[in-house]
Design a protein around this motif. Structure first.
Motif, mmCIF file in Angstrom:
data_model
loop_
_atom_site.group_PDB
_atom_site.id
_atom_site.type_symbol
_atom_site.label_atom_id
_atom_site.label_comp_id
_atom_site.label_asym_id
_atom_site.label_seq_id
_atom_site.Cartn_x
_atom_site.Cartn_y
_atom_site.Cartn_z
ATOM 1 N N TYR A 198 -5.686 -2.743 -1.204
ATOM 2 C CA TYR A 198 -5.654 -1.610 -0.288
ATOM 3 C C TYR A 198 -6.061 -2.077 1.098
ATOM 4 O O TYR A 198 -6.650 -3.134 1.268
ATOM 5 N N LEU B 40 -5.721 1.718 6.846
ATOM 6 C CA LEU B 40 -4.521 2.527 6.608
ATOM 7 C C LEU B 40 -4.720 3.320 5.316
ATOM 8 O O LEU B 40 -4.220 2.933 4.254
ATOM 9 N N GLY C 12 -4.481 5.299 2.108
ATOM 10 C CA GLY C 12 -3.317 5.575 1.277
ATOM 11 C C GLY C 12 -2.372 4.405 1.135
ATOM 12 O O GLY C 12 -1.426 4.465 0.347
ATOM 13 N N CYS C 13 -2.614 3.333 1.852
ATOM 14 C CA CYS C 13 -1.762 2.149 1.778
ATOM 15 C C CYS C 13 -2.298 1.249 0.674
ATOM 16 O O CYS C 13 -3.314 0.571 0.851
ATOM 17 N N ALA D 122 4.012 -2.784 1.685
ATOM 18 C CA ALA D 122 3.406 -1.452 1.778
ATOM 19 C C ALA D 122 2.903 -1.174 3.196
ATOM 20 O O ALA D 122 3.039 -0.054 3.691
ATOM 21 N N ILE D 123 2.337 -2.188 3.839
ATOM 22 C CA ILE D 123 1.856 -2.024 5.217
ATOM 23 C C ILE D 123 3.032 -1.690 6.133
ATOM 24 O O ILE D 123 2.956 -0.752 6.935
ATOM 25 N N HIS E 145 4.221 1.839 5.368
ATOM 26 C CA HIS E 145 3.224 2.816 5.818
ATOM 27 C C HIS E 145 3.316 3.018 7.336
ATOM 28 O O HIS E 145 3.336 4.154 7.821
ATOM 29 N N GLY F 236 6.426 4.867 8.304
ATOM 30 C CA GLY F 236 6.273 6.286 7.997
ATOM 31 C C GLY F 236 5.449 7.012 9.041
ATOM 32 O O GLY F 236 5.807 8.130 9.450
ATOM 33 N N LEU F 237 4.356 6.387 9.465
ATOM 34 C CA LEU F 237 3.534 6.997 10.514
ATOM 35 C C LEU F 237 4.345 7.173 11.791
ATOM 36 O O LEU F 237 4.314 8.235 12.419
ATOM 37 N N VAL G 271 -0.461 4.898 14.918
ATOM 38 C CA VAL G 271 -0.737 3.812 13.978
ATOM 39 C C VAL G 271 -2.140 3.301 14.271
ATOM 40 O O VAL G 271 -2.413 2.849 15.384
#
Length: 70
Positions: free
Chosen positions: A17, A21, A23-24, A41-42, A45, A48-49, A56
């Motif tokens: 994790y 961030l 939830g990432c 994932a980063i 993420h 998405g932001l 960010v």
């Protein structure tokens, strides 16, 4: 940007994790697998932001190893 990533053993696999961030997260069978997965994932993420018009977060977390017997 470089984000601190925490990788932990989780049963038969590994989880990761990013403290900066929320939830990432990612999982993988090995540390190499979870490293690849958290990198993806980063990116996802952050994309998405940005797509949602959100800021960010700057990386500010720092991970260090500290001896516990001092």
């Amino acid at each position: 940007m470089l984000y601190a990533v925490i990788i932990e053993k989780a049963g038969d696999n590994f989880s990761a994790y990013v403290p900066d961030l929320p939830g990432c997260i990612a999982t993988g069978g090995t540390t190499a697998d979870v490293t690849i997965a958290i990198r993806e994932a980063i990116r996802f993420h952050i994309e998405g932001l940005q797509a949602d018009g959100l800021e960010v977060p700057e990386p500010v977390a720092v991970a260090k190893y500290i001896e516990g017997d001092e």
